[in-house]
Design a protein around this motif. Structure first.
Motif: not given
Length: 441
Positions: A38-40, A42, A177, A180-181, A187, A190-191, A242
């Motif tokens: 889910s950090v993607s 960003l 959550v 997240s990664n 991080t 990944t972003i 999201t």
């Protein structure tokens, strides 16, 4: 022939921008992003910001120079013939290469009804059939193509808007959550990877600029269609992705070839998943249709300036570059066969990243050309300074996105860029033999 041609108005231009951007990325990319975590999301936000900045620059160029060819025309006017050729060469490759990924996305949703299409070879054959059917459609009148895009984009917006707005009733923050990664990398890495991948979904923000030569009122409609279409797509991308990541666990979402259908089935049952799949199929193939239109027009614009073989400049009675369309349909069919992958998602991702890299090159050249054009036009006003600032920010963003493409993609992209020098040299030799003088506008 061209004098009586009915041209595109503001609504179909905006629809083409939105449809070209969202038609495939919105329906298959959530699965690729779920594999990162889910950090993607960003990455989505950063890509949306960069895309809107570039859209604003392209809109200003579209107002100053409403010419057929879009980025190619702007680059040629700003920094010369060779740079212009590199843009049209790389961008043309990116379009027909990316079109194969769009075809695969549509076939991925067809697999909801025909499971055999989840296998590489049957999916490849079906994608080739779709490409040729839409190539034939693009040999018809431009207004007919515009109406087709309006219908298909509406089909795309129905499930996306519904899930983006109503899906929050089933949203579970803990699901989001929990993953997240999941990439196994830092991080930041990944972003960055997510930003490069999501940029694929924003390719098409320049669509109205490319079609300026076939717009009814290009000075007014091209800038509006560019900014409105890009902003609408960005909002829907972020909201819907999201919601998807907050309803379906990442491990399940990452394996899906039809993530929106999967979520609809989770919420309302199998009938909803089937309905969304039908709408997604129509939307993906509508997006493919819009990009086939684009690839024909960009090649024709370069051929009209003798920077592409004259084959691409020949048109039929509907003013469609039919020979160029046939050539690219053959190339797309071959690419699909050459990139067969054990999984549909992986094949889609490889082709998408290659298209992103080549298009980033075209974006960088165009943004740099905007700096020269502003100086040429004498726009040392607040408007000119703002455009300059936006161009610099856009270039910085593009370089950052290139870094996230990965070594393999950069390797093949570099080869493609170097090959443009070989082709340009061959074209210049032909110009000399034919006595053709190429001047910069």
């Amino acid at each position: 022939m061209g004098g009586s041609e009915k041209k595109l108005t503001l609504l179909p231009l905006t629809v083409i921008v939105t449809g070209n951007m969202m038609g495939s990325g919105i329906f298959l990319l959530p699965s690729s992003l779920a594999a990162l975590g889910s950090v993607s999301l960003l990455g989505w936000l950063l890509t949306a910001g960069g895309a809107i900045i570039m859209a604003m620059v392209f809109a200003r160029l579209g107002f100053l120079m409403p010419r057929a060819g879009g980025m190619y025309a702007y680059t040629r006017a700003g920094i010369g013939n060779f740079a212009g050729f590199q843009v049209v060469y790389g961008y043309w490759f990116a379009i027909w290469g990316g079109n194969t990924a769009i075809a695969l996305a549509g076939v991925g949703y067809l697999a909801h009804f025909f499971p055999v299409l989840a296998q590489p070879l049957p999916a490849c054959v079906m994608a080739v059939c779709v490409i040729w059917l839409l190539t034939i459609l693009n040999t018809r009148q431009i207004r007919l193509i515009g109406k087709f895009q309006t219908v298909t984009t509406t089909c795309m917006l129905i499930p996306v808007v519904a899930i983006a707005l109503l899906g929050w009733f089933w949203f579970d923050g803990s699901v989001l959550v929990a993953a997240s990664n999941t990439s196994g990398h830092s991080t930041l890495a990944t972003i960055t990877a997510a930003a490069s991948l999501t940029l694929w979904s924003f390719l098409g923000l320049e669509s109205a600029c490319v079609l300026a030569g076939r717009a009814e009122k290009p000075e007014r409609d091209v800038p509006i269609a560019t900014v409105v279409g890009t902003s609408l797509a960005a909002a829907l991308y972020i909201l819907s992705t999201t919601v998807l990541m907050g309803i379906v666990p990442a491990s399940e979402l990452a394996q899906s070839t039809a993530p929106f259908s999967l979520v609809a089935s989770h919420i309302l049952g199998d009938w909803a998943g089937g309905l969304v799949s039908v709408l997604a199929i129509i939307a993906c193939f509508g997006c493919l249709n819009g990009w086939i239109l684009m690839q024909g027009q960009i090649a024709k614009a370069a051929a009209d300036d003798y920077l592409f073989p004259q084959l691409f400049s020949r048109v039929n009675r509907h003013n469609a570059p039919v020979h160029g369309l046939i050539v690219t349909a053959i190339l797309m069919s071959l690419l699909l066969l050459l990139t067969l992958s054990p999984t549909l998602n992986r094949q889609y991702e490889i082709i998408a990243l290659m298209a992103v890299l080549l298009t980033l090159m075209a974006y960088i050249y165009t943004l740099l050309s905007a700096l020269v054009v502003m100086e040429k036009e004498g726009l040392r006003t607040t408007y000119g300074r703002r455009t300059t600032l936006l161009s610099v920010l856009g270039v910085a963003y593009c370089f950052w996105a290139v870094i996230g493409a990965g070594e393999t993609v950069l390797f093949y992209g570099g080869i493609a860029l170097l090959s443009s020098a070989v082709v340009y040299a061959a074209m210049r030799r032909w110009h000399i033999r034919q006595g053709i003088s190429i001047t910069r506008e």
